[in-house]
Design a protein around this motif. Structure first.
Motif, PDB file in Angstrom:
ATOM      1  N   PRO A 282       2.773   3.896   0.746  1.00 17.77           N
ATOM      2  CA  PRO A 282       2.712   3.604  -0.633  1.00 17.77           C
ATOM      3  C   PRO A 282       2.156   2.426  -1.064  1.00 17.77           C
ATOM      4  CG  PRO A 282       4.659   4.354  -0.210  1.00 17.77           C
ATOM      5  CD  PRO A 282       3.836   4.163   1.230  1.00 17.77           C
ATOM      6  N   GLU A 283       1.390   1.948  -2.070  1.00 15.21           N
ATOM      7  CA  GLU A 283       0.858   0.554  -2.192  1.00 15.21           C
ATOM      8  C   GLU A 283       0.971   0.327  -3.898  1.00 15.21           C
ATOM      9  OE1 GLU A 283      -3.415  -0.034  -1.166  1.00 15.21           O
ATOM     10  OE2 GLU A 283      -3.269   1.484   0.457  1.00 15.21           O
ATOM     11  N   THR A 284       1.398  -0.675  -4.376  1.00 10.87           N
ATOM     12  CA  THR A 284       1.695  -1.036  -5.467  1.00 10.87           C
ATOM     13  C   THR A 284       0.583  -0.825  -6.578  1.00 10.87           C
ATOM     14  OG1 THR A 284       1.421  -3.550  -5.387  1.00 10.87           O
ATOM     15  CG2 THR A 284       3.525  -2.753  -4.897  1.00 10.87           C
ATOM     16  N   ARG A 285      -0.542  -1.080  -6.128  1.00 16.52           N
ATOM     17  CA  ARG A 285      -1.698  -0.890  -6.987  1.00 16.52           C
ATOM     18  C   ARG A 285      -1.940   0.481  -7.599  1.00 16.52           C
ATOM     19  NH1 ARG A 285      -7.287  -0.537  -3.164  1.00 16.52           N
ATOM     20  NH2 ARG A 285      -6.178   0.449  -1.385  1.00 16.52           N
ATOM     21  N   TRP A 286      -1.436   1.663  -6.841  1.00 15.74           N
ATOM     22  CA  TRP A 286      -1.839   2.788  -7.151  1.00 15.74           C
ATOM     23  C   TRP A 286      -0.751   3.260  -8.401  1.00 15.74           C
ATOM     24  CZ3 TRP A 286      -6.338   3.237  -6.170  1.00 15.74           C
ATOM     25  CH2 TRP A 286      -6.489   2.979  -4.881  1.00 15.74           C
ATOM     26  N   VAL A 287       0.108   2.607  -8.524  1.00 11.87           N
ATOM     27  CA  VAL A 287       1.208   2.813  -9.639  1.00 11.87           C
ATOM     28  C   VAL A 287       1.217   1.868 -10.875  1.00 11.87           C
ATOM     29  CG1 VAL A 287       2.911   4.049  -7.961  1.00 11.87           C
ATOM     30  CG2 VAL A 287       3.285   1.588  -8.428  1.00 11.87           C
ATOM     31  N   GLU A 288       0.533   0.828 -10.797  1.00 13.24           N
ATOM     32  CA  GLU A 288       0.729  -0.047 -11.937  1.00 13.24           C
ATOM     33  C   GLU A 288       0.333   0.607 -13.153  1.00 13.24           C
ATOM     34  OE1 GLU A 288      -1.513  -3.643 -10.583  1.00 13.24           O
ATOM     35  OE2 GLU A 288      -1.604  -4.431 -12.846  1.00 13.24           O
ATOM     36  N   TYR A 292       5.374   5.909 -12.137  1.00 13.59           N
ATOM     37  CA  TYR A 292       5.443   6.509 -11.127  1.00 13.59           C
ATOM     38  C   TYR A 292       6.153   5.655  -9.906  1.00 13.59           C
ATOM     39  CZ  TYR A 292       2.191   9.893 -12.545  1.00 13.59           C
ATOM     40  OH  TYR A 292       1.385  11.191 -13.307  1.00 13.59           O
ATOM     41  N   VAL A 293       7.035   6.427  -9.080  1.00 13.66           N
ATOM     42  CA  VAL A 293       7.356   5.754  -7.975  1.00 13.66           C
ATOM     43  C   VAL A 293       6.766   6.632  -6.893  1.00 13.66           C
ATOM     44  CG1 VAL A 293       9.400   5.498  -6.174  1.00 13.66           C
ATOM     45  CG2 VAL A 293       9.673   5.503  -8.626  1.00 13.66           C
ATOM     46  N   GLY A 310       8.460   2.896  -0.581  1.00 12.09           N
ATOM     47  CA  GLY A 310       8.433   3.183  -1.889  1.00 12.09           C
ATOM     48  C   GLY A 310       7.705   2.087  -2.593  1.00 12.09           C
ATOM     49  N   ALA A 311       7.079   2.499  -3.514  1.00  8.15           N
ATOM     50  CA  ALA A 311       6.178   1.512  -4.376  1.00  8.15           C
ATOM     51  C   ALA A 311       6.350   2.193  -5.823  1.00  8.15           C
ATOM     52  CB  ALA A 311       4.623   1.709  -4.061  1.00  8.15           C
ATOM     53  N   MET A 312       6.565   1.019  -6.672  1.00  8.12           N
ATOM     54  CA  MET A 312       6.453   1.343  -8.164  1.00  8.12           C
ATOM     55  C   MET A 312       5.960   0.246  -8.939  1.00  8.12           C
ATOM     56  SD  MET A 312      10.576   1.496  -9.247  1.00  8.12           S
ATOM     57  CE  MET A 312      11.036  -0.519  -9.302  1.00  8.12           C
ATOM     58  N   ASP A 313       6.296   0.178 -10.197  1.00  9.63           N
ATOM     59  CA  ASP A 313       5.832  -1.052 -11.047  1.00  9.63           C
ATOM     60  C   ASP A 313       7.081  -1.533 -11.514  1.00  9.63           C
ATOM     61  OD1 ASP A 313       5.486  -2.462 -13.438  1.00  9.63           O
ATOM     62  OD2 ASP A 313       3.256  -1.536 -13.736  1.00  9.63           O
TER      63      ASP A 313
ATOM     64  N   TYR B  43      -8.244  12.208  -5.525  1.00 11.29           N
ATOM     65  CA  TYR B  43      -7.217  11.250  -5.172  1.00 11.29           C
ATOM     66  C   TYR B  43      -7.499  10.624  -3.660  1.00 11.29           C
ATOM     67  CZ  TYR B  43      -4.814  15.141  -2.743  1.00 11.29           C
ATOM     68  OH  TYR B  43      -4.353  16.010  -1.736  1.00 11.29           O
ATOM     69  N   GLU B  44      -7.775  11.010  -3.033  1.00  6.80           N
ATOM     70  CA  GLU B  44      -8.209  10.370  -1.510  1.00  6.80           C
ATOM     71  C   GLU B  44      -8.629   9.235  -1.685  1.00  6.80           C
ATOM     72  OE1 GLU B  44      -8.090  13.401   1.892  1.00  6.80           O
ATOM     73  OE2 GLU B  44      -9.142  14.226   0.506  1.00  6.80           O
ATOM     74  N   VAL B  45      -9.613   8.885  -2.567  1.00  4.74           N
ATOM     75  CA  VAL B  45     -10.532   7.807  -2.930  1.00  4.74           C
ATOM     76  C   VAL B  45      -9.631   6.793  -3.763  1.00  4.74           C
ATOM     77  CG1 VAL B  45     -12.635   7.015  -3.685  1.00  4.74           C
ATOM     78  CG2 VAL B  45     -12.608   9.124  -2.947  1.00  4.74           C
ATOM     79  N   PHE B  46      -8.723   7.296  -4.695  1.00  5.53           N
ATOM     80  CA  PHE B  46      -8.069   6.764  -5.719  1.00  5.53           C
ATOM     81  C   PHE B  46      -6.714   7.147  -5.565  1.00  5.53           C
ATOM     82  CE2 PHE B  46     -12.525   5.859  -7.301  1.00  5.53           C
ATOM     83  CZ  PHE B  46     -12.736   4.545  -7.218  1.00  5.53           C
ATOM     84  N   HIS B  47      -5.744   6.578  -4.763  1.00  5.88           N
ATOM     85  CA  HIS B  47      -4.315   7.305  -5.056  1.00  5.88           C
ATOM     86  C   HIS B  47      -3.593   7.270  -6.230  1.00  5.88           C
ATOM     87  CE1 HIS B  47      -4.955   8.030  -0.608  1.00  5.88           C
ATOM     88  NE2 HIS B  47      -4.212   8.876  -0.670  1.00  5.88           N
ATOM     89  N   ASN B  48      -3.942   6.375  -7.150  1.00  9.03           N
ATOM     90  CA  ASN B  48      -3.514   6.368  -8.551  1.00  9.03           C
ATOM     91  C   ASN B  48      -3.545   7.841  -8.971  1.00  9.03           C
ATOM     92  OD1 ASN B  48      -6.269   5.901  -8.594  1.00  9.03           O
ATOM     93  ND2 ASN B  48      -5.847   4.832 -10.618  1.00  9.03           N
TER      94      ASN B  48
END
Lengths: 346, 346, 346, 346
Positions: A282-288, A292-293, A310-313, B43-48
């Motif tokens: 998980p990376e925070t950038r993908w939920v900004e 989502y969590v 876990g990552a979330m905004d 989504y493998e490129v952009f996990h958001n």
């Protein structure tokens, strides 16, 4: 149309709530409470709202608000919501409290960790801990919601399935958490100035942070016994996002598939919890910007530990988004209404 | 439901387009073009996009795409769209080109500034410069849109009213612009590494940046004579946002009210252009994630110059958002559909 | 060993002065003045100084300080130094004032731009404007130095040679400047919080910033006539660094070599001014932590303007470093003593 | 004057080595090795070095270098130094290897974790692990130094005293580490682009990072038995700095004073290790640009764990600074020569 009032609308969580409610088709904001900016236009405080919100900021009048609003959100310092709540208010409106006042069921424990007297212990029992994925049915019937803390939301959702299923030794749980700076609030403090936060990382509240008992309580309910653990938050030079890295010893050996199945069984139906593909952290950038969590885990056979991530905004699922999710449940709406936000990157 | 194909969907502008179209109620994406990631899940490129987009990336097949899509967005390097466009393609679908290929009406001028040969000069005349606030009626009827550059969008909208009304001496126009780093693209270059960009500001392309003729052309159309000006872009350590600070001498003295009235007469009805209250400078944070352009100006009586300022999100109004706005116009939809996004702060 | 006292040692400039003086072989600090932190250890305010500085913070006692110190640095708000200076003090010690109190020779002009009454006009005439590269000989003999502002240092050094040589039309000078956030000081203000500054760029003080008259005065002395110009500062999300992009029309056509020769003739012997190779734009990252100012220029034949660019560290050459450079000159030391710092990257 | 050659001088660690050696009074650089930039001036790669370093970049010729240099620093990818070292080279010069090639005494273990064959196993035994505070006497006599990794330096120094003294249960050690992005190197990778790193935090190399065996080995030597532990690195959006937060169970209850005394007994005489006052958490900003490691700890009586924390600059004490410290010891100089750098803030 749900009429919503916000007390504390000019903090970061309050403003995020405004952003979300402005994009919610079944809710409208009728009260922008803000003691600091009374009589200022809301957009004068937050110019992103120019030509979007025309209202002015108002004082915190709970009684008047209870008349006007179907739901009141309190995004306020500790002790404020609990001093304003009353049977009279709750008989007229619902309250979703984003502060910690009603999160800890044991009032003595609350007072010990928060260092203040709880002014309305009689409502603690009634309050529902609004972690929707876990307490959904209770939330639907609640008048008073204790909206979970940011760190607890991410920590609990990361660990809950394995705690509940008894896979991990609860005496070994260590949570190392990292948060963006919006979590520190909008108060004018030297420690939160740009030049003090930028190019820096630090731990704070080590072995003493107030979110510790909240996490312990909820994980304790999950595993059916009291839990004592280590929780260490860190301040990261970024605006938004919380990352949790949690460690625990496995009670017995487990395979990736076994644990994956457990996570899936808890979260596959959950819109806002995404269990990532194997190997993807998980990376925070993908939920900004979204509700989502993102979760994942890694088994370390060398140490027999599982690392849960876990990552979330922090401002959305960790505050305003979860509050709206609770509102949706309380009013019988689709749980995702107003929250179908695609995470914004970069 | 409009079927949209994207060529170049894995750059920053392409990905932003995906984010916007996923939240657009009348459009769906049928083709995620990406030469670099063929056969990878998007989504493998952009996990958001995990659990939001399930499609895989596909090669750039313009002919096949023309069959499937009602509109094709090309978010590609210079020269690619112009090499793929044809009467056959345009007879079947519409094209919104986010590159510079069709922005400059004088092909020689294009070739001089871009240093490449234009492969399809015959379509330049047909292409409509898709700055909706200025060319709205033409956009509605277009088959081929030259979606404006990020710097030009912000620069032109900031200066246009005063240029058109003849208030400023066009020989004195200087545009000093500042952009976040997403404008530099997602290519793996040392110059765009975190440690090279962070804690730094620099000018680049001084007196030679390719957006210069685009700005000059459009302001030239506004004032009815050729314009030559200075445009200096700077790279700022932030993800998103463009700020323009433009300077020009007033042809004669003017009051705040006079100029404010001019801006209002051009933009009062425009949803996405916000002329800020007196004394409030545009800031990129107030438009992040949205399609807004915030404008304001300041008269300096000491030098008889007016300083014109504009702020916008380079990936939204400066690229993907404007592309969607163009699509909305071309398909007869409400111009704001899918773009009613409240700016996200912080 | 020079005994140095600092009034205002706990601001960013004051702390940088401590860093520089700790590494200066001929100076020692005898007084860490700080009204806000009296009786705190200096390292409790700035933990970088732990085990380096053992002294505590002290009140601002100018008379006592004058007895103890050979030189007093005042890194204080406007109006403080000028209220403390006296013949008695200056007869015992030297003063290097990092505030603006003595930078403007015309006291009325100072009062107009700064909005406060000047409490000691009698010393303005004596004060030397401490831009060492320009006023070196006067600095050597001075008792009272007006240490230049950060923006003015970078702006003046960038433009001075062409102004002095009459190459540019002084009526066309426009300075667009960008600064890191340490320039905003260490006061606890909402506007300077991490989340307010990060991911943002804005102009401020447009056509009204207090550094304007300082720049105008010095360039006026250079060209022998009053100068009125536009100066627009911007706040950049980074800790340190100032970049100046300045524009002016050439009085007549000039070649690269002509202008390069002029810059070289002014700065070739200057240790701290680096005129970069052709085509290399100054960037703040290349001077961070050092006393260098990097300069370059670009001629635009299309508009007959020259774009002059300068980059420096606002806390070093823009404040503390220049103050030490002045001290070195005043005490007959090698001008570069304590300032031979290689810029730190990244 | 020590003649130093650098192989790999254009990476971040190599460039930091140049910065430090330029300010070292007993060393001069005679060889700027860089395969990527052969025949370019060094300052063309790093403009901070303009007018400071006039030399050009050269190819990696170990034999020629051995003739010219008294010491060779190799700041190169894994496997390179070990493929170049030979008895012939070591008979003429000393080598300080900043890569991992000689850090792991068990060559099989090295090959397992690094996935490459070790080309010169015969030198592993001779190499000294250059953590000066622990192996000072061996360093003084060494010809070949394995300069410690960044994470290991910070981790080992944080935990070493309690491991050596047997206060903690080594089976419970968990290290959660956070690093700035310069640790990821200067290679042109999408993952390290500004927009990918900024506004993000993530774990990586979970339960598999190559620094794990290095930390385990050294702590194993300390406590006299093999150690297996968890090490989780995280990438933080900042240029420099490493923070380690390490957890372990106490073997028996201990007071603050007991543990403080242990840390003091190990580090009180160490110039570069600062044990902070009680309650002050290490922060990376307080060591930036310097060779310091800041340490502290917190006992949690609720869980009977001790949380050990360390902060340092990954490019200085974690790479180039420690290399210079080793050089000083090997050549009989004052250990702090060239390293008396006051941390730069902000």
């Amino acid at each position: 149309m749900i009429k919503a009032g916000i007390i504390g609308s000019t903090g970061y969580a309050g403003q995020e709530l405004v952003r979300l409610l402005m994009q919610h088709k079944d809710a409208e904001i009728v009260w922008y409470g803000s003691r600091s900016y009374i009589d200022k236009k809301y957009y004068e405080v937050f110019h992103n709202m120019f030509e979007i919100v025309d209202a002015g900021c108002m004082d915190d009048n709970m009684d008047e608000l209870a008349e006007e609003a179907d739901v009141i959100f309190t995004a306020t310092p500790q002790g404020l919501c609990s001093s304003l709540v009353s049977e009279k208010v709750l008989s007229k409106t619902k309250i979703i409290d984003l502060s910690a006042d009603f999160r800890i069921k044991d009032a003595d424990r609350y007072e010990e960790w928060y260092g203040i007297k709880h002014p309305s212990r009689e409502f603690i029992r009634e309050a529902v801990y609004g972690l929707c994925e876990i307490n959904r049915e209770d939330v639907k019937k609640a008048r008073l919601i204790a909206n979970p803390g940011c760190y607890p939301t991410c920590s609990i959702l990361s660990i809950y399935p394995l705690a509940k299923e008894g896979l991990i030794d609860m005496n070994t749980v260590i949570i190392d958490a990292k948060s963006g700076t919006s979590g520190a609030g909008r108060g004018a403090k030297v420690n939160n100035l740009y030049c003090e936060v930028n190019e820096n990382i630090k731990a704070y509240g080590v072995a003493s942070h107030r979110h510790t008992p909240e996490i312990e309580d909820q994980l304790g309910y999950a595993c059916g016994q009291p839990v004592v653990l280590n929780f260490t938050p860190h301040l990261v030079p970024m605006n938004r996002g919380i990352l949790v890295t949690a460690y625990a010893s496995l009670n017995e050996e487990a395979t990736y598939e076994q644990i994956k199945n457990i996570y899936d069984s808890y979260y596959k139906e959950e819109t806002f919890v995404r269990v990532l593909p194997q190997g993807v952290c998980p990376e925070t950038r993908w939920v900004e910007g979204s509700n989502y969590v993102d979760l994942n885990f890694k088994i370390d056979p060398r140490t027999n530990r599982v690392i849960m991530m876990g990552a979330m905004d922090n401002l959305v699922k960790g505050a305003a988004g979860q509050a709206v999710q609770n509102m949706n449940l309380m009013f019988g709406l689709d749980e995702t209404e107003g929250l179908n936000l695609v995470p914004m990157f970069p």
